[in-house]
Write an enzyme that holds these catalytic residues in place. Structure first.
Site, PDB file in Angstrom:
ATOM      1  N   SER A  27       0.822  -1.197   0.000  1.00  0.00           N
ATOM      2  CA  SER A  27       0.000   0.000   0.000  1.00  0.00           C
ATOM      3  C   SER A  27       0.861   1.253   0.000  1.00  0.00           C
ATOM      4  O   SER A  27       0.593   2.211  -0.739  1.00  0.00           O
ATOM      5  CB  SER A  27      -0.924  -0.003   1.220  1.00  0.00           C
ATOM      6  OG  SER A  27      -1.530   1.257   1.352  1.00  0.00           O
TER       7      SER A  27
ATOM      8  N   HIS B  32      -2.573   6.742   3.046  1.00  0.00           N
ATOM      9  CA  HIS B  32      -2.794   5.296   3.268  1.00  0.00           C
ATOM     10  C   HIS B  32      -4.087   5.078   4.071  1.00  0.00           C
ATOM     11  O   HIS B  32      -4.884   4.186   3.758  1.00  0.00           O
ATOM     12  CB  HIS B  32      -1.592   4.729   4.028  1.00  0.00           C
ATOM     13  CG  HIS B  32      -1.770   3.332   4.546  1.00  0.00           C
ATOM     14  ND1 HIS B  32      -1.477   2.212   3.800  1.00  0.00           N
ATOM     15  CD2 HIS B  32      -2.209   2.865   5.738  1.00  0.00           C
ATOM     16  CE1 HIS B  32      -1.733   1.117   4.512  1.00  0.00           C
ATOM     17  NE2 HIS B  32      -2.171   1.485   5.694  1.00  0.00           N
TER      18      HIS B  32
ATOM     19  N   ARG C 174       1.226   8.252   5.447  1.00  0.00           N
ATOM     20  CA  ARG C 174       0.315   7.601   6.397  1.00  0.00           C
ATOM     21  C   ARG C 174      -1.115   8.100   6.238  1.00  0.00           C
ATOM     22  O   ARG C 174      -2.063   7.328   6.314  1.00  0.00           O
ATOM     23  CB  ARG C 174       0.760   7.892   7.845  1.00  0.00           C
ATOM     24  CG  ARG C 174       1.872   7.001   8.319  1.00  0.00           C
ATOM     25  CD  ARG C 174       2.159   7.266   9.790  1.00  0.00           C
ATOM     26  NE  ARG C 174       3.246   6.428  10.223  1.00  0.00           N
ATOM     27  CZ  ARG C 174       3.107   5.318  10.967  1.00  0.00           C
ATOM     28  NH1 ARG C 174       1.912   4.950  11.389  1.00  0.00           N
ATOM     29  NH2 ARG C 174       4.148   4.603  11.295  1.00  0.00           N
TER      30      ARG C 174
END
Lengths: 212, 212
Positions: free
Chosen positions: B17, B49, B46
């Site tokens: 990912s 994601h 992050r």
């Protein structure tokens, strides 16, 4: 109490937000706005309120009896089963199961070389049967739910599928929509804990004869 | 452990990912990709994601020393103060304060006719001084933080401001960016608990000399 708000200021913000959200959803959906029931639209409004992302109006998918079956299960006090603690923390309901951090889950995950989320679902299958499943993060948890319903005759009343991400999330939700389950899910990679929690709290509100 | 994953399958998904996320961020930012430090970019990754929404690459704002000050505070074991339980549930840190459900908070909110989130912050001001504040939901909590820093000389090491919504959220983050605080925030109405949690966990990872 409305949308978690209990003070006058909190309520004012929640209500003003819902009005803005409604008009943004109408902009996104156009004439398709009329295709949704009042209950479905209440849930969509919660999702757009929680994400400030009107695109969700186009991404939310409901199977025909999903809202009805979910509301009935909650009225009957059936359990809600979640994939992660953030989802648990956001849902206003007593009878809720979250197995992601248990020793048993970690052991099964290591032994079977599967994710913790997947192991957690497998271990909760007796609760899942007849319950409401709410997945806000882990595609592997949702894939395991679909497997349990196909291979082990487990029958959740409703599956809320909102895993998020670019790996397996969209596919896991497609699997859910192609299964026999009553489902509320998002199309594509987007989703996440606020989406899952909003849908669950909408179902819970409806089960109490409140506005979604 | 990387991004919450501990099993091989979980790690594979998290790593795959991150690769996809990186390329999507590059598409969104173009040549501006180079304007960010490695630590800032790790935090942006992050957030993208966690939301599957590459637009966040354009919406994340960092004041100059924000990452450094946040990392230093966490290295020194300073508290993290959050607005709601979903944020608390997502952050992997021991010394964390969440006051939204306390009796004292509810009493103060009713007495002063303010929101619970605002009252909770006011009651935690001693922890906020020197700590890391993480707001994922309530604009009024963030507005109270800015007031405390201006009027009561409270000095958080870092304020992560990610309230979400169409009422006061964008304005509250604008107020934060126009204050003296070290801040990581989102521009506009978007934000939410996954954004706040991702930033906090990125700061915590960096404080342990791990990848953000």
């Amino acid at each position: 109490m409305f949308m978690g708000a209990i003070t006058k200021n909190g309520l004012d913000i929640a209500e003003k937000s819902r009005e803005i959200v409604k008009s943004k959803i109408k902009d996104v959906l156009g004439t398709k706005y009329e295709d949704y029931t009042e209950e479905q639209m209440g849930i969509i409004e919660r999702v757009v309120h929680a994400t400030a992302d009107p695109e969700y109006a186009k991404l939310m998918d409901f199977t025909d009896d999903a809202v009805k079956n979910g509301v009935e299960a909650i009225k009957n006090g059936k359990p809600i089963i979640v994939d992660i603690s953030m989802v648990e923390a956001g849902i206003r309901y007593e009878n809720i199961y979250n197995n992601i951090k248990s020793e048993e889950t970690i052991e099964l995950a290591k032994k079977e070389q599967i994710t913790r989320a997947e192991a957690a679902m497998r271990l909760l299958k007796d609760k899942i049967d007849g319950g409401v499943v709410v997945i806000g993060n882990a595609p592997t948890a949702l894939i395991e739910i679909v497997r349990l319903t196909k291979e082990e005759n487990i029958k959740p009343a409703l599956v809320v599928g909102a895993p998020v991400g670019f790996v397996k999330a969209a596919e896991s939700k497609e699997l859910l929509r192609n299964s026999e389950n009553s489902a509320i899910s998002t199309i594509g990679p987007k989703g996440g804990t606020p989406v899952a929690v909003s849908v669950a709290n909408g179902i819970i509100a409806l089960s109490r004869n409140e506005k979604a």
